[in-house]
Design a protein around this motif. Structure first.
Motif, PDB file in Angstrom:
ATOM      1  N   THR A 162       4.269   5.687  -5.709  1.00 23.48           N
ATOM      2  CA  THR A 162       4.620   5.580  -7.125  1.00 23.48           C
ATOM      3  C   THR A 162       3.426   5.856  -8.035  1.00 23.48           C
ATOM      4  N   GLY A 163       2.467   6.637  -7.537  1.00 29.46           N
ATOM      5  CA  GLY A 163       1.408   7.130  -8.402  1.00 29.46           C
ATOM      6  C   GLY A 163       0.059   6.453  -8.313  1.00 29.46           C
ATOM      7  N   THR A 164      -0.069   5.439  -7.450  1.00 24.22           N
ATOM      8  CA  THR A 164      -1.349   4.760  -7.285  1.00 24.22           C
ATOM      9  C   THR A 164      -1.746   4.808  -5.806  1.00 24.22           C
ATOM     10  N   PRO A 165      -2.496   5.822  -5.404  1.00 25.18           N
ATOM     11  CA  PRO A 165      -2.904   5.928  -4.004  1.00 25.18           C
ATOM     12  C   PRO A 165      -3.560   4.641  -3.523  1.00 25.18           C
ATOM     13  N   ALA A 221       0.841  -1.198   0.000  1.00 28.47           N
ATOM     14  CA  ALA A 221       0.000   0.000   0.000  1.00 28.47           C
ATOM     15  C   ALA A 221       0.876   1.248   0.000  1.00 28.47           C
ATOM     16  N   SER A 222       1.944   1.218   0.785  1.00 20.33           N
ATOM     17  CA  SER A 222       2.868   2.347   0.850  1.00 20.33           C
ATOM     18  C   SER A 222       3.629   2.514  -0.461  1.00 20.33           C
ATOM     19  N   LEU A 223       4.085   1.390  -1.040  1.00 21.66           N
ATOM     20  CA  LEU A 223       4.827   1.438  -2.299  1.00 21.66           C
ATOM     21  C   LEU A 223       3.963   1.996  -3.422  1.00 21.66           C
ATOM     22  N   LEU A 224       2.749   1.485  -3.545  1.00 21.59           N
ATOM     23  CA  LEU A 224       1.846   1.970  -4.586  1.00 21.59           C
ATOM     24  C   LEU A 224       1.571   3.460  -4.418  1.00 21.59           C
ATOM     25  N   TYR A 243       7.510  11.893  -8.139  1.00 18.90           N
ATOM     26  CA  TYR A 243       7.880  11.021  -7.036  1.00 18.90           C
ATOM     27  C   TYR A 243       8.279  11.817  -5.795  1.00 18.90           C
ATOM     28  N   VAL A 244       9.033  12.884  -5.981  1.00 20.66           N
ATOM     29  CA  VAL A 244       9.529  13.654  -4.840  1.00 20.66           C
ATOM     30  C   VAL A 244       8.402  14.394  -4.128  1.00 20.66           C
ATOM     31  N   LYS A 245       7.285  14.630  -4.820  1.00 18.73           N
ATOM     32  CA  LYS A 245       6.130  15.262  -4.166  1.00 18.73           C
ATOM     33  C   LYS A 245       5.582  14.348  -3.064  1.00 18.73           C
ATOM     34  N   TRP A 246       5.646  13.034  -3.298  1.00 21.51           N
ATOM     35  CA  TRP A 246       5.110  12.075  -2.350  1.00 21.51           C
ATOM     36  C   TRP A 246       6.189  11.529  -1.424  1.00 21.51           C
ATOM     37  N   HIS A 247       7.453  11.799  -1.759  1.00 18.27           N
ATOM     38  CA  HIS A 247       8.552  11.249  -0.966  1.00 18.27           C
ATOM     39  C   HIS A 247       9.655  12.303  -0.831  1.00 18.27           C
ATOM     40  N   VAL A 293       5.767 -10.376  -2.473  1.00 21.99           N
ATOM     41  CA  VAL A 293       6.306  -9.015  -2.595  1.00 21.99           C
ATOM     42  C   VAL A 293       6.782  -8.759  -4.014  1.00 21.99           C
ATOM     43  N   LEU A 294       7.520  -9.704  -4.568  1.00 21.80           N
ATOM     44  CA  LEU A 294       8.081  -9.548  -5.911  1.00 21.80           C
ATOM     45  C   LEU A 294       6.981  -9.344  -6.951  1.00 21.80           C
ATOM     46  N   LEU A 295       5.927 -10.151  -6.874  1.00 24.53           N
ATOM     47  CA  LEU A 295       4.833 -10.062  -7.835  1.00 24.53           C
ATOM     48  C   LEU A 295       4.121  -8.719  -7.740  1.00 24.53           C
ATOM     49  N   LEU A 296       3.881  -8.255  -6.522  1.00 19.09           N
ATOM     50  CA  LEU A 296       3.186  -6.979  -6.352  1.00 19.09           C
ATOM     51  C   LEU A 296       4.090  -5.795  -6.675  1.00 19.09           C
TER      52      LEU A 296
END
Length: 202
Positions: free
Chosen positions: A72-75, A66-69, A187-191, A166-169
């Motif tokens: 990277t542009g998918t809330p 959830a955090s990774l998505l 990316y930097v806007k969210w991180h 993890v790898l698949l997601l």
């Protein structure tokens, strides 16, 4: 435990785990990943959202994904698989997407959660290691993430299975990121914090 015995135990673990991961990568089917991407993008266009859930160890995977998505542009939102049937299912609206992670695909608590979410109009993308499980059969899209050996003599504690989930997601997150054309500027806007954010800002 003697040093030699320790070395042998760890060597078997690394060899078994790397073998399972390599075998998994070689047999990944791209079509279900593309189908999952399409479902998510279609839902987003209609104002839908993405939720990620799991019970036990897969629940921790769900939090990370959830955090990774989100970064990277998918809330995406973490949905506690147990709390969902005690009111938290209210965070999921009709038309939303739920990524449901379970190695067995038969976990009783997750069955109740998934059924509740389906009844409320959500679409389910399942990630499980059992192709004929209840979860795989009750999903709108099924992503296989299975291994034969977890990496230790007990072959019960989830180790290799967690890694392939993890790898698949992560692969799904890459497809979504690429589809949306995310750049370092977005990316930097969210991180903005930490070493990653500073490396972009400078």
């Amino acid at each position: 435990m003697e040093t030699q015995e320790t070395d042998q135990v760890l060597l078997r673990f690394f060899e078994t785990t790397s073998g399972e991961i390599n075998k998994f990568i070689q047999t990944i089917s791209v079509e279900p990943l593309l189908e999952a991407k399409k479902l998510i993008l279609s839902s987003e266009k209609q104002g839908g959202r993405v939720h990620v859930t799991g019970i036990g160890k897969p629940g921790h995977v769900a939090e990370y994904i959830a955090s990774l998505l989100s970064s990277t542009g998918t809330p995406a939102y973490f949905l506690d698989g147990t709390e969902a049937i005690h009111g938290s299912a209210g965070q999921v609206r009709s038309g939303d997407i739920v990524l449901s992670i379970s190695n067995s695909g038969e976990t009783a608590e997750l069955k109740k959660t998934v059924q509740t979410l389906k009844n409320n109009g959500a679409k389910i993308i399942s990630i499980t290691g059992k192709k004929n499980s209840w979860l795989s059969k009750n999903s709108d899209c099924f992503l296989f993430a299975g291994v034969e050996q977890e990496g230790d003599p007990l072959n019960k504690p989830p180790r290799a299975s967690i890694l392939v989930e993890v790898l698949l997601l992560q692969a799904l997150s890459v497809l979504l990121q690429q589809e949306k054309g995310i750049t370092n500027t977005e990316y930097v806007k969210w991180h903005p914090g930490g070493t990653l954010g500073q490396s972009i800002l400078t």
